[in-house]
Design an enzyme around this catalytic site. Structure first.
Site, PDB file in Angstrom:
ATOM      1  N   SER A 144       0.833  -1.200   0.000  1.00  0.00           N
ATOM      2  CA  SER A 144       0.000   0.000   0.000  1.00  0.00           C
ATOM      3  C   SER A 144       0.871   1.255   0.000  1.00  0.00           C
ATOM      4  O   SER A 144       1.650   1.467  -0.922  1.00  0.00           O
ATOM      5  CB  SER A 144      -0.953  -0.043   1.200  1.00  0.00           C
ATOM      6  OG  SER A 144      -1.974   0.914   1.078  1.00  0.00           O
ATOM      7  N   ASP A 184     -10.096  -3.431  -5.208  1.00  0.00           N
ATOM      8  CA  ASP A 184      -9.224  -2.491  -4.511  1.00  0.00           C
ATOM      9  C   ASP A 184      -9.177  -1.189  -5.310  1.00  0.00           C
ATOM     10  O   ASP A 184      -8.969  -1.206  -6.524  1.00  0.00           O
ATOM     11  CB  ASP A 184      -7.818  -3.107  -4.402  1.00  0.00           C
ATOM     12  CG  ASP A 184      -6.794  -2.206  -3.726  1.00  0.00           C
ATOM     13  OD1 ASP A 184      -7.183  -1.138  -3.207  1.00  0.00           O
ATOM     14  OD2 ASP A 184      -5.609  -2.576  -3.710  1.00  0.00           O
ATOM     15  N   HIS A 213      -8.126  -4.936  -0.913  1.00  0.00           N
ATOM     16  CA  HIS A 213      -6.973  -4.227  -0.393  1.00  0.00           C
ATOM     17  C   HIS A 213      -6.666  -4.655   1.046  1.00  0.00           C
ATOM     18  O   HIS A 213      -7.558  -4.758   1.881  1.00  0.00           O
ATOM     19  CB  HIS A 213      -7.206  -2.712  -0.417  1.00  0.00           C
ATOM     20  CG  HIS A 213      -5.973  -1.929  -0.081  1.00  0.00           C
ATOM     21  ND1 HIS A 213      -5.019  -1.614  -1.014  1.00  0.00           N
ATOM     22  CD2 HIS A 213      -5.511  -1.429   1.105  1.00  0.00           C
ATOM     23  CE1 HIS A 213      -4.039  -0.946  -0.439  1.00  0.00           C
ATOM     24  NE2 HIS A 213      -4.313  -0.826   0.856  1.00  0.00           N
TER      25      HIS A 213
END
Length: 402
Positions: A189, A343, A373
């Site tokens: 991320s 995501d 995600h």
């Protein structure tokens, strides 16, 4: 008794309505994912209320999530774990106990959390990096970079870059028995964003003699120029990272001024002067057809130049690695990009993989069609089968290439 029964049924119905979230049919363990999603939404709503009432800053409340539980550095039979500092930046160091036939591999890991939450000592990250060290018999350096809103860009980048540059010194690699030809950066991320930016910046740094062998980017955030990509539209309210939260993370990375968050939410934050950069995030050209779906590309809607003048970070490649030219991409090392179908950041990773491939960089794009995600975080205290699958694929790729 009748009134109590009615209240019970009403409460149960409201609870069921709040917990139930329509999920794609290919999700494993849907009810467990629904509970995780409901817990995440509850915490976000609580954070908004606490922040609105002035009781606790939004990001501090998010750190109350179960996955954010801090664990002290604890060694086990497989790995020696210590907290130390590299170049005055806190890191958690994992040294495998198993004897090595020669010099070891090394992974420099940057945790996720939208540049605002998370730490190397979070239980989920401690487990992930500990297992990486054990399974690869590798040295792992997990970086505790400073966080927004206390510190804004470029502090986070500078912290992770400083650690990476320090560790790549021949004397430091020798101290830990690391092969200088077998070092990589990795992150998930926001950490994937930092890993990509570090890999790019190292190419321009003549002081760094030892280079990275590869980079591994786990559902990375790579640009904030266009926050209305198909992935942002398709997954606006999907588990863990809704679009509204990602917009908040992006804006908080650069400033605490709410005007940037408002402009980003409307996707009207890019100034006309940035028009030349949109070629690097033109999803109509860079995404495969299955990700474009029925979306129609439209020309960008520009905002006031004033925001970019005050907060130029969102146009800086150190914060948006997708914005560099093809010529700058060509020298990057072997790259692994993991994306998840459900995501908001899916398209960032997919476009970067395409651009790297077009630039001649060897790249593996591992797209998980049944994942959302943050799924790889769910391998310890709260476990999901999909989390274990993604983690295994990531570690197996590292094992075969690092």
């Amino acid at each position: 008794m009748g009134a109590k029964l009615v209240c019970f049924f009403l409460t149960s119905a409201l609870l069921a309505y709040y917990i139930y979230t329509p999920l794609p049919e290919d999700f494993d363990e849907p009810w467990k994912v629904m509970l995780i999603s409901a817990g995440s939404r509850t915490l976000e709503h609580l954070a908004e209320v606490m922040d609105l009432l002035g009781l606790k800053p939004y990001m501090e409340t998010l750190m109350l999530m179960p996955l954010a539980k801090y664990v002290p550095p604890t060694s086990d039979e497989n790995v020696t774990v210590t907290d130390t500092e590299f170049s005055d930046v806190p890191v958690r160091l994992y040294l495998p106990r198993k004897a090595a036939a020669g010099l070891r591999r090394a992974v420099i890991y940057f945790h996720g959390g939208g540049w605002c939450v998370g730490r190397a000592g979070m239980k989920a990250y401690d487990h992930l990096t500990r297992m990486t060290s054990h399974r690869l018999n590798a040295v792992v350096v997990s970086v505790d970079y400073r966080l927004a809103p206390s510190y804004h860009f470029p502090v986070q980048f500078e912290d992770v870059y400083s650690v990476t540059k320090f560790f790549l010194q021949s004397s430091v690699l020798s101290q830990y028995g690391v092969d200088p030809d077998r070092v990589c950066v990795a992150g998930d991320s926001a950490g994937g964003n930092l890993a990509a930016a570090v890999a790019q910046q190292l190419l321009e740094d003549a002081e760094v003699k030892n280079k990275l062998k590869l980079q591994a980017l786990i559902y990375p955030a790579l640009q904030s120029l266009d926050l209305n990509l198909p992935a942002y539209q398709d997954n606006e309210n999907k588990p863990i990272l809704p679009r509204s939260l990602m917009v908040r993370f992006w804006s908080t990375y650069f400033t605490s001024d709410p005007s940037l968050m408002e402009a980003m939410a409307a996707n009207r934050h890019a100034p006309p002067e940035s028009s030349h950069l949109f070629q690097f995030v033109n999803w109509s050209r860079l995404l495969p057809d299955e990700m474009k779906k029925d979306h129609v590309y439209t020309a960008p809607t520009y905002g006031s130049p004033e925001l970019a003048q005050r907060y130029p970070g969102f146009l800086d490649p150190r914060a948006a690695p997708l914005l560099v030219s093809d010529a700058q991409l060509r020298r990057l090392p072997l790259t692994y990009v993991l994306t998840c179908e459900h995501d908001v950041l899916r398209d960032d990773g997919a476009m970067y993989a395409r651009r790297l491939r077009d630039a001649g960089v060897p790249v593996v794009h591992d797209h998980a069609k049944d994942a959302f995600h943050g799924a790889m975080m769910f391998v310890s205290r709260i476990e999901l089968a999909v989390g274990h699958r993604l983690f295994n694929r990531y570690v197996e790729w590292l094992d075969g290439n690092l």
